[in-house]
Design an enzyme around this catalytic site. Structure first.
Site, PDB file in Angstrom:
ATOM      1  N   SER A  24      -0.190   4.395   4.683  1.00  0.00           N
ATOM      2  CA  SER A  24      -1.295   3.859   4.604  1.00  0.00           C
ATOM      3  C   SER A  24      -1.738   2.823   5.829  1.00  0.00           C
ATOM      4  CB  SER A  24      -1.484   2.723   3.321  1.00  0.00           C
ATOM      5  OG  SER A  24      -0.416   1.756   3.370  1.00  0.00           O
ATOM      6  N   GLY A  25      -0.608   2.720   6.634  1.00  0.00           N
ATOM      7  CA  GLY A  25      -0.902   2.009   7.895  1.00  0.00           C
ATOM      8  C   GLY A  25      -0.191   0.549   8.018  1.00  0.00           C
ATOM      9  N   LYS A  26       0.643   0.198   6.943  1.00  0.00           N
ATOM     10  CA  LYS A  26       1.397  -1.168   6.955  1.00  0.00           C
ATOM     11  C   LYS A  26       1.881  -1.566   8.024  1.00  0.00           C
ATOM     12  CE  LYS A  26       3.477  -0.283   3.018  1.00  0.00           C
ATOM     13  NZ  LYS A  26       3.186   1.322   3.018  1.00  0.00           N
ATOM     14  N   SER A  27       3.072  -0.348   8.455  1.00  0.00           N
ATOM     15  CA  SER A  27       3.958  -0.712   9.523  1.00  0.00           C
ATOM     16  C   SER A  27       3.215  -0.744  10.947  1.00  0.00           C
ATOM     17  CB  SER A  27       5.169   0.324   9.742  1.00  0.00           C
ATOM     18  OG  SER A  27       5.972   0.190   8.525  1.00  0.00           O
ATOM     19  N   SER A  29       6.030  -1.869  -2.436  1.00  0.00           N
ATOM     20  CA  SER A  29       6.118  -2.575  -3.341  1.00  0.00           C
ATOM     21  C   SER A  29       4.937  -2.306  -4.541  1.00  0.00           C
ATOM     22  CB  SER A  29       5.735  -4.221  -2.983  1.00  0.00           C
ATOM     23  OG  SER A  29       4.627  -4.346  -1.906  1.00  0.00           O
ATOM     24  N   GLY A  49       0.812  -1.161  -0.214  1.00  0.00           N
ATOM     25  CA  GLY A  49       0.103  -0.074  -0.038  1.00  0.00           C
ATOM     26  C   GLY A  49       0.763   1.225  -0.119  1.00  0.00           C
ATOM     27  N   LEU A  50       0.298   2.429  -0.220  1.00  0.00           N
ATOM     28  CA  LEU A  50       0.968   3.571  -0.150  1.00  0.00           C
ATOM     29  C   LEU A  50       1.661   3.836   1.171  1.00  0.00           C
ATOM     30  CD1 LEU A  50      -1.852   6.039  -1.990  1.00  0.00           C
ATOM     31  CD2 LEU A  50       0.446   5.125  -2.937  1.00  0.00           C
ATOM     32  N   SER A  51       2.755   4.768   1.093  1.00  0.00           N
ATOM     33  CA  SER A  51       3.333   5.308   2.165  1.00  0.00           C
ATOM     34  C   SER A  51       2.253   5.842   3.064  1.00  0.00           C
ATOM     35  CB  SER A  51       4.253   6.330   2.036  1.00  0.00           C
ATOM     36  OG  SER A  51       4.985   6.775   3.178  1.00  0.00           O
TER      37      SER A  51
END
Length: 197
Positions: free
Chosen positions: A32-35, A102, A28-30
């Site tokens: 977006s909550g991934k980390s 990615s 997902g975008l920077s």
């Protein structure tokens, strides 16, 4: 298939651990909550006695990929290396969580092809660009808009959304805890096996 010749199979490791290896690929975008989701997911998995590890830009780009920049070619190579490491780790029985933008579909799909069926779980952290820009904890979008960062995904470089991810997390609508619960619910029938002493 097992990555290296060994007397210990993936099934042996799963029976010992009580779970199969898996790769949970957060994209997902920077901002977006991934980390944030990955950190909380790792804690939840660990709480349930599951062997897990997070691979993210901080622990990969400081060592394994410190020679790479952010061009399309370098981004592809960064993701290829991450995929190779994650493949080894899942073969070793770990649940690996990655938190990489990615941006290119082909790069994610090539990793999917290398991993056993049902062991690659693509999770799309879907969040509108304007929400990501408002969050912008590192000020990266502001710098990208000012032309200080070239090839910034979502602004001056493309992001190709997954076509058929296993999960879509609408991170602007659900809390981190709710997103983690969605992942946990999805993987429970895929990874658990009856533990052997």
């Amino acid at each position: 298939p097992d990555v290296a010749k060994t007397k210990i199979t993936a099934d042996d490791r799963a029976l010992r651990n009580g779970h199969k290896g898996a790769l949970i690929w957060l994209t997902g975008l920077s901002a977006s909550g991934k980390s944030t989701i990955a950190t909380e997911l790792e804690a939840e998995l660990f709480h349930h006695h599951l062997n897990c590890y997070v691979l993210d830009g901080d622990n990969i780009r400081q060592g394994l990929c410190k020679d790479l920049g952010f061009s399309a070619k370098d981004r592809a190579e960064n993701i290829r290396r991450v995929g190779e490491v994650a493949h080894l780790m899942t073969d070793g029985g770990l649940i690996v969580i990655t938190t990489f933008i990615s941006p290119y579909r082909a790069d994610r799909d090539s990793i999917r092809k290398a991993i056993e069926p049902n062991e690659f779980i693509e999770v799309f952290a879907k969040c509108p660009l304007e929400v990501c820009e408002k969050r912008d904890p590192k000020g990266l979008y502001k710098k990208a808009r000012a032309g200080e960062i070239r090839d910034f995904t979502g602004i001056s470089a493309p992001y190709e959304e997954p076509l058929k991810p296993e999960l879509i997390l609408e991170t602007d609508k659900f809390s981190v805890a709710e997103c983690v619960a969605q992942i946990m619910d999805y993987i429970k029938d895929l990874i658990y096996v009856e533990k052997r002493a």
